[in-house]
Write a protein that holds these residues in place. Structure first.
Motif, PDB file in Angstrom:
ATOM      1  N   THR A 179      -1.463   0.522  -2.332  1.00 56.00           N
ATOM      2  CA  THR A 179      -1.719   1.182  -3.620  1.00 56.00           C
ATOM      3  C   THR A 179      -0.990   0.450  -4.746  1.00 56.00           C
ATOM      4  OG1 THR A 179      -1.953   3.270  -2.475  1.00 56.00           O
ATOM      5  CG2 THR A 179      -1.572   3.409  -4.818  1.00 56.00           C
ATOM      6  N   TYR A 180       0.260   0.093  -4.466  1.00 56.44           N
ATOM      7  CA  TYR A 180       1.059  -0.636  -5.459  1.00 56.44           C
ATOM      8  C   TYR A 180       0.365  -1.963  -5.820  1.00 56.44           C
ATOM      9  CZ  TYR A 180       4.894  -3.525  -7.211  1.00 56.44           C
ATOM     10  OH  TYR A 180       5.663  -4.373  -7.970  1.00 56.44           O
ATOM     11  N   HIS A 181      -0.110  -2.673  -4.793  1.00 60.45           N
ATOM     12  CA  HIS A 181      -0.763  -3.972  -4.989  1.00 60.45           C
ATOM     13  C   HIS A 181      -2.052  -3.816  -5.811  1.00 60.45           C
ATOM     14  CE1 HIS A 181      -2.168  -7.955  -2.937  1.00 60.45           C
ATOM     15  NE2 HIS A 181      -1.930  -8.100  -4.201  1.00 60.45           N
ATOM     16  N   LEU A 182      -2.839  -2.813  -5.468  1.00 63.22           N
ATOM     17  CA  LEU A 182      -4.117  -2.603  -6.159  1.00 63.22           C
ATOM     18  C   LEU A 182      -3.892  -2.237  -7.629  1.00 63.22           C
ATOM     19  CD1 LEU A 182      -6.023  -0.569  -3.428  1.00 63.22           C
ATOM     20  CD2 LEU A 182      -6.374  -2.950  -4.019  1.00 63.22           C
ATOM     21  N   PHE A 183      -2.924  -1.353  -7.865  1.00 63.00           N
ATOM     22  CA  PHE A 183      -2.628  -0.947  -9.242  1.00 63.00           C
ATOM     23  C   PHE A 183      -2.096  -2.129 -10.056  1.00 63.00           C
ATOM     24  CE2 PHE A 183      -1.894   3.835  -8.171  1.00 63.00           C
ATOM     25  CZ  PHE A 183      -3.267   3.991  -8.080  1.00 63.00           C
TER      26      PHE A 183
ATOM     27  N   LEU B 296      -1.619  14.568   2.428  1.00 61.64           N
ATOM     28  CA  LEU B 296      -0.588  13.538   2.605  1.00 61.64           C
ATOM     29  C   LEU B 296      -0.948  12.290   1.803  1.00 61.64           C
ATOM     30  CD1 LEU B 296       1.954  12.700   4.334  1.00 61.64           C
ATOM     31  CD2 LEU B 296       0.345  11.707   5.927  1.00 61.64           C
ATOM     32  N   GLY B 297      -2.185  11.824   1.965  1.00 59.37           N
ATOM     33  CA  GLY B 297      -2.629  10.638   1.252  1.00 59.37           C
ATOM     34  C   GLY B 297      -2.657  10.868  -0.247  1.00 59.37           C
ATOM     35  N   TYR B 298      -3.195  12.008  -0.638  1.00 59.66           N
ATOM     36  CA  TYR B 298      -3.372  12.337  -2.057  1.00 59.66           C
ATOM     37  C   TYR B 298      -2.029  12.353  -2.789  1.00 59.66           C
ATOM     38  CZ  TYR B 298      -5.201  14.905  -6.101  1.00 59.66           C
ATOM     39  OH  TYR B 298      -5.562  15.285  -7.365  1.00 59.66           O
ATOM     40  N   LEU B 299      -1.044  13.033  -2.181  1.00 62.15           N
ATOM     41  CA  LEU B 299       0.265  13.165  -2.830  1.00 62.15           C
ATOM     42  C   LEU B 299       0.973  11.822  -2.926  1.00 62.15           C
ATOM     43  CD1 LEU B 299       1.505  16.514  -1.260  1.00 62.15           C
ATOM     44  CD2 LEU B 299       0.564  16.148  -3.546  1.00 62.15           C
ATOM     45  N   SER B 300       0.837  11.028  -1.848  1.00 64.61           N
ATOM     46  CA  SER B 300       1.496   9.732  -1.831  1.00 64.61           C
ATOM     47  C   SER B 300       0.930   8.805  -2.918  1.00 64.61           C
ATOM     48  CB  SER B 300       1.303   9.116  -0.442  1.00 64.61           C
ATOM     49  OG  SER B 300       1.849   7.865  -0.404  1.00 64.61           O
ATOM     50  N   ILE B 301      -0.386   8.803  -3.065  1.00 65.42           N
ATOM     51  CA  ILE B 301      -1.034   7.958  -4.083  1.00 65.42           C
ATOM     52  C   ILE B 301      -0.644   8.442  -5.487  1.00 65.42           C
ATOM     53  CG2 ILE B 301      -3.284   7.308  -5.052  1.00 65.42           C
ATOM     54  CD1 ILE B 301      -4.267   7.735  -2.026  1.00 65.42           C
ATOM     55  N   LYS B 302      -0.634   9.760  -5.653  1.00 66.63           N
ATOM     56  CA  LYS B 302      -0.294  10.344  -6.961  1.00 66.63           C
ATOM     57  C   LYS B 302       1.109   9.928  -7.410  1.00 66.63           C
ATOM     58  CE  LYS B 302      -2.155  14.411  -8.791  1.00 66.63           C
ATOM     59  NZ  LYS B 302      -2.189  15.836  -8.918  1.00 66.63           N
ATOM     60  N   LYS B 303       2.011   9.895  -6.414  1.00 64.72           N
ATOM     61  CA  LYS B 303       3.406   9.555  -6.701  1.00 64.72           C
ATOM     62  C   LYS B 303       3.509   8.118  -7.251  1.00 64.72           C
ATOM     63  CE  LYS B 303       7.625  10.056  -4.028  1.00 64.72           C
ATOM     64  NZ  LYS B 303       8.082  10.269  -2.653  1.00 64.72           N
ATOM     65  N   ILE B 304       2.802   7.200  -6.596  1.00 64.60           N
ATOM     66  CA  ILE B 304       2.833   5.793  -7.042  1.00 64.60           C
ATOM     67  C   ILE B 304       2.109   5.654  -8.383  1.00 64.60           C
ATOM     68  CG2 ILE B 304       2.113   3.436  -6.452  1.00 64.60           C
ATOM     69  CD1 ILE B 304       2.445   4.355  -3.518  1.00 64.60           C
ATOM     70  N   ALA B 305       0.989   6.381  -8.522  1.00 63.92           N
ATOM     71  CA  ALA B 305       0.226   6.314  -9.774  1.00 63.92           C
ATOM     72  C   ALA B 305       1.089   6.776 -10.958  1.00 63.92           C
ATOM     73  CB  ALA B 305      -1.027   7.177  -9.659  1.00 63.92           C
ATOM     74  N   ARG B 306       1.875   7.818 -10.723  1.00 62.82           N
ATOM     75  CA  ARG B 306       2.738   8.338 -11.790  1.00 62.82           C
ATOM     76  C   ARG B 306       3.759   7.281 -12.202  1.00 62.82           C
ATOM     77  NH1 ARG B 306       5.115  12.925  -9.370  1.00 62.82           N
ATOM     78  NH2 ARG B 306       3.026  13.705  -9.008  1.00 62.82           N
ATOM     79  N   LYS B 307       4.327   6.604 -11.172  1.00 61.52           N
ATOM     80  CA  LYS B 307       5.329   5.568 -11.457  1.00 61.52           C
ATOM     81  C   LYS B 307       4.718   4.406 -12.224  1.00 61.52           C
ATOM     82  CE  LYS B 307       8.572   5.936  -7.632  1.00 61.52           C
ATOM     83  NZ  LYS B 307       8.847   5.409  -6.300  1.00 61.52           N
ATOM     84  N   MET B 308       3.472   4.058 -11.876  1.00 58.93           N
ATOM     85  CA  MET B 308       2.850   2.876 -12.497  1.00 58.93           C
ATOM     86  C   MET B 308       1.939   3.233 -13.679  1.00 58.93           C
ATOM     87  SD  MET B 308       2.097   0.581  -9.133  1.00 58.93           S
ATOM     88  CE  MET B 308       1.883  -0.939 -10.030  1.00 58.93           C
ATOM     89  N   LYS B 309       2.035   4.502 -14.070  1.00 55.42           N
ATOM     90  CA  LYS B 309       1.279   5.008 -15.224  1.00 55.42           C
ATOM     91  C   LYS B 309      -0.229   4.792 -15.083  1.00 55.42           C
ATOM     92  CE  LYS B 309       5.219   4.785 -18.201  1.00 55.42           C
ATOM     93  NZ  LYS B 309       6.053   3.934 -18.962  1.00 55.42           N
TER      94      LYS B 309
END
Lengths: 268, 222
Positions: A72-76, A95-108
């Motif tokens: 997710t980090y790489h794609l963003f 599990l997947g949804y929350l994990s992606i959301k967390k990274i998305a929040r960090k990477m805006k």
């Protein structure tokens, strides 16, 4: 010499705890399947649409969640638009949804514009088949209930072959199912991240070019993190893994030594 | 509000730690704490899975299209939903002695369509493409790659020889070829076993790491 099982468990626990507490880390050299995986994503143009299928249970999140996070980090980072879904496993939805959301929040990154989460649909393999003919006959809405038709960006996508790449993160047979129904039938390029137990099973598909890249277990995730120059869960876990392997080596040597010593004395 | 949230997280952390310890206590001996946690996990997983599937399968695909959607007013569209449901309901007749035979119809439908849909692409994916990748043109390859492919060829031939011809022969030459096949299989099994150990250790590492994180967060060290 007899070693009680409690002593072995205690030693194992110790060699795992200490590197985690003191943050000991080793240099990890990425292998070819992981480099290929990494380069495949780097070769995608900005704004490309790719599908990421999350096909694992919480029981294997130790190996596959670090992969999902790094991916997710790489794609963003590369401005690629991932469409996440879990059509083959219902239990991973949150599990997947929350994990992606967390990274998305960090990477805006914004949901439903920089990435999409479609969740679970019943139907198993027939759902995969249908996605090849008409994507919207399977998924009409995002996980948070928004109509896919309302997003302009989805207008270019009619079927699964309109995506540039398919990545499966799996702890079961889903990679083989996706290879069969999506890659072979509709020609969508595919890469995969699997648990360590399954990795050797998928090397033939890597050699044949059906899989463009492969991440195998925690080691694969750690190699991927190394290529991304990020130090996250997998790399931290690999140092504990290394110490645990050294302990197992020593125990195997002791066990063999005792076995052959006993055999020489006629005692089995 | 944030104090309440913090307290809530603290209680959740303590519950998680206790449950983890209950599971790990099996290392020493089977006990009631382990059994309780095991059943709790199975119950929660089954309940969660059921809810997701019920919502995605029944509510979204049957209930809403039949009773709330304006798009499902065509007779064929309605039957397209009702007929598969009726076929699915026939599975429940297996509880009856008199009508149990009806459960065979949906089963036959599933097996028949499943086999029909699966056989073709599966042969293409797992057999034809694998055979294709084993047959290579040496002219564009480096010496190392050629050596690699020769080893793969020997492994394929000797392993297949072991499975197809070993029952027939006692001759030394046959056993020699089969033994090479066994050698290659052992390498494959060894790699799988090594990966299995790595996988299991990863699970243990995750548990220990989570344990460490929870304890640190209780004491405010994280």
């Amino acid at each position: 010499m007899k070693i009680k099982k409690e002593v072995i468990y205690f030693l194992l626990l110790l060699v795992i705890i200490l590197p985690l507490i003191f943050g000991i880390s080793f240099k990890i050299k990425p292998t070819e399947p992981v480099i290929n995986f990494f380069q495949e994503i780097n070769s995608l143009k900005k704004g490309s649409f790719i599908v990421v299928t999350i096909s694992f249970d919480p029981s294997t999140k130790a190996e596959l969640l670090p992969m999902l996070d790094a991916l997710t980090y790489h794609l963003f980072k590369n401005d690629i638009i991932p469409v996440y879904m879990n059509p083959l496993n219902a239990n991973v939805t949150n599990l997947g949804y929350l994990s992606i959301k967390k990274i998305a929040r960090k990477m805006k990154k914004k949901e439903n514009s920089d990435y999409y989460y479609l969740g679970f649909v019943p139907g198993d393999k027939s759902a995969l088949q249908d996605m090849g003919e008409d994507f919207y006959s399977v998924y009409k809405k995002t996980f948070d209930g928004k109509d896919l038709e309302n997003f302009n960006i989805f207008k270019n996508i009619q079927k699964i072959s309109d995506f540039s790449l398919l990545i499966d993160l799996a702890d079961g047979n889903s990679t083989l199912d996706l290879l069969t129904y999506i890659n072979t039938k509709y020609g969508v390029p595919m890469a995969s991240g699997v648990t360590a137990v399954m990795a050797s099973e998928y090397y033939p598909y890597l050699n044949s070019g059906q899989l463009l890249g492969l991440l195998g277990g925690l080691r694969g995730a750690a190699e991927y993190e190394t290529l991304l120059d990020m130090s996250a869960k997998a790399r931290r876990g690999m140092s504990a893994q290394t110490f645990a392997h050294i302990l197992i080596f020593i125990l195997i040597i002791i066990g063999n030594y005792e076995y052959f010593k006993g055999k020489r004395h006629g005692n089995n | 509000m944030s104090i309440l949230r913090e307290k809530g997280m603290g209680i959740i952390n303590i519950i998680v730690i206790l449950l983890m310890l209950s599971v790990l206590s099996f290392v020493f001996k089977d006990n009631h704490f382990f059994k309780f946690t095991e059943r709790l996990l199975v119950g929660v997983s089954a309940g969660y899975g059921f809810l997701i599937i019920f919502n995605a399968g029944f509510i979204k695909k049957i209930w809403i299209p039949l009773f709330y959607s304006t798009g499902t007013n065509n007779f064929f569209q309605v039957m397209n939903i009702i007929l598969p449901c009726l076929l699915g309901l026939l599975f429940f007749t297996s509880f009856s002695k008199k009508y149990g035979f009806l459960a065979k119809y949906p089963l036959a439908f599933l097996l028949g369509t499943g086999a029909g849909v699966e056989i073709g692409p599966r042969i293409e994916t797992s057999i034809m493409r694998q055979i294709n990748s084993s047959v290579v043109d040496f002219s564009n390859l480096s010496l190392f790659e050629i050596f690699n492919y020769i080893i793969i060829l020997i492994a394929i031939v000797t392993t297949m020889y072991y499975f197809l011809f070993i029952v027939r022969g006692n001759k030394k030459r046959e056993n020699f070829i089969a033994n090479i096949g066994i050698f290659f299989m052992m390498i494959g099994f060894g790699a799988s076993f090594g990966y299995t150990i790595m996988g299991r250790l990863s699970l243990l590492i995750e548990v220990v790491d989570m344990f460490r994180e929870r304890i640190f967060s209780i004491f405010g060290l994280l």
